[in-house]
Scaffold this motif. Structure first.
Motif, PDB file in Angstrom:
ATOM      1  N   SER A 141       0.814  -1.212   0.000  1.00  0.00           N
ATOM      2  CA  SER A 141       0.000   0.000   0.000  1.00  0.00           C
ATOM      3  C   SER A 141       0.853   1.271   0.000  1.00  0.00           C
ATOM      4  N   ALA A 142       2.104   1.175   0.482  1.00  0.00           N
ATOM      5  CA  ALA A 142       2.974   2.351   0.498  1.00  0.00           C
ATOM      6  C   ALA A 142       4.421   1.934   0.711  1.00  0.00           C
TER       7      ALA A 142
ATOM      8  N   PHE B  55      -2.915  11.901   4.758  1.00  0.00           N
ATOM      9  CA  PHE B  55      -3.318  10.770   3.931  1.00  0.00           C
ATOM     10  C   PHE B  55      -3.478   9.542   4.824  1.00  0.00           C
ATOM     11  N   THR B  56      -4.584   8.880   4.720  1.00  0.00           N
ATOM     12  CA  THR B  56      -4.801   7.613   5.407  1.00  0.00           C
ATOM     13  C   THR B  56      -4.936   6.548   4.331  1.00  0.00           C
ATOM     14  N   PHE B  57      -4.171   5.484   4.471  1.00  0.00           N
ATOM     15  CA  PHE B  57      -4.194   4.407   3.489  1.00  0.00           C
ATOM     16  C   PHE B  57      -4.219   3.085   4.230  1.00  0.00           C
ATOM     17  N   LEU B  58      -4.427   2.028   3.506  1.00  0.00           N
ATOM     18  CA  LEU B  58      -4.545   0.715   4.121  1.00  0.00           C
ATOM     19  C   LEU B  58      -3.318   0.411   4.961  1.00  0.00           C
ATOM     20  N   ASN B  59      -3.519   0.305   6.257  1.00  0.00           N
ATOM     21  CA  ASN B  59      -2.505  -0.042   7.242  1.00  0.00           C
ATOM     22  C   ASN B  59      -1.497   1.071   7.523  1.00  0.00           C
ATOM     23  N   GLY B  60      -1.901   2.337   7.313  1.00  0.00           N
ATOM     24  CA  GLY B  60      -0.982   3.406   7.637  1.00  0.00           C
ATOM     25  C   GLY B  60      -1.567   4.780   7.401  1.00  0.00           C
ATOM     26  N   SER B  61      -0.792   5.799   7.777  1.00  0.00           N
ATOM     27  CA  SER B  61      -1.173   7.179   7.518  1.00  0.00           C
ATOM     28  C   SER B  61       0.078   8.044   7.541  1.00  0.00           C
TER      29      SER B  61
ATOM     30  N   ASN C  21      -7.534   5.588   1.746  1.00  0.00           N
ATOM     31  CA  ASN C  21      -8.839   5.529   2.391  1.00  0.00           C
ATOM     32  C   ASN C  21      -9.426   6.912   2.618  1.00  0.00           C
ATOM     33  N   LYS C  22      -8.529   7.888   2.862  1.00  0.00           N
ATOM     34  CA  LYS C  22      -9.002   9.233   3.187  1.00  0.00           C
ATOM     35  C   LYS C  22      -7.896  10.242   2.949  1.00  0.00           C
TER      36      LYS C  22
END
Length: 157
Positions: free
Chosen positions: A67-68, A113-119, A149-150
């Motif tokens: 994811s990142a 930034f919020t992403f799958l399994n992190g921010s 995600n956000k």
């Protein structure tokens, strides 16, 4: 940087593979859909990243689960695949609208930034097909747009 193959992998997996290929030999953080690890990237092939940790433990990570990537040295010039237009299929419902939104946001304002399994929070450095490159704390982070995600934007739309 390979060509797009016009598959469902085009909007997130192919672009992330291109980023990871540019990081061979680098010690970076890789966040997957389950966990995060700091690893040295040894090779990238067939949509898999091969890496080792500080204890020389080997990892094979399917890129579709990345994811990142974080702690990328800011001095590296990461080349992103250009964003495409007029695309049909799976990318048109997730990656394309988010990519268009990211391109409307100011690159001089810090965003969250919020992403799958992190921010993370930082400044948009570049946007390409499937990837937003964020400058944060003196490093770069390559975030898969498909796993965002956000985005905390400065004002409502």
């Amino acid at each position: 940087m390979g060509q797009f193959d016009k598959t469902i992998c085009d909007c997130c997996v192919c672009p992330m593979q291109c980023v990871l290929e540019q990081l061979i030999g680098q010690f970076v953080g890789i966040i997957t859909t389950r966990e995060g690890n700091e690893l040295t990237i040894n090779n990238v092939d067939d949509f898999t990243v091969f890496a080792t940790d500080g204890a020389n433990q080997n990892y094979s990570i399917p890129i579709c689960n990345v994811s990142a990537v974080f702690s990328i040295p800011i001095s590296l010039q990461i080349e992103l695949k250009p964003s495409r237009t007029n695309v049909k299929g799976e990318c048109s419902c997730c990656e394309d609208p988010t990519n268009r939104l990211l391109n409307t946001l100011s690159r001089s304002q810090e965003l969250e930034f919020t992403f799958l399994n992190g921010s993370t929070s930082g400044f948009i450095r570049d946007i390409g097909e499937g990837i937003v490159l964020v400058e944060s704390g003196g490093f770069l982070e390559a975030i898969s747009i498909c796993y965002l995600n956000k985005i905390n934007t400065p004002s409502p739309f």
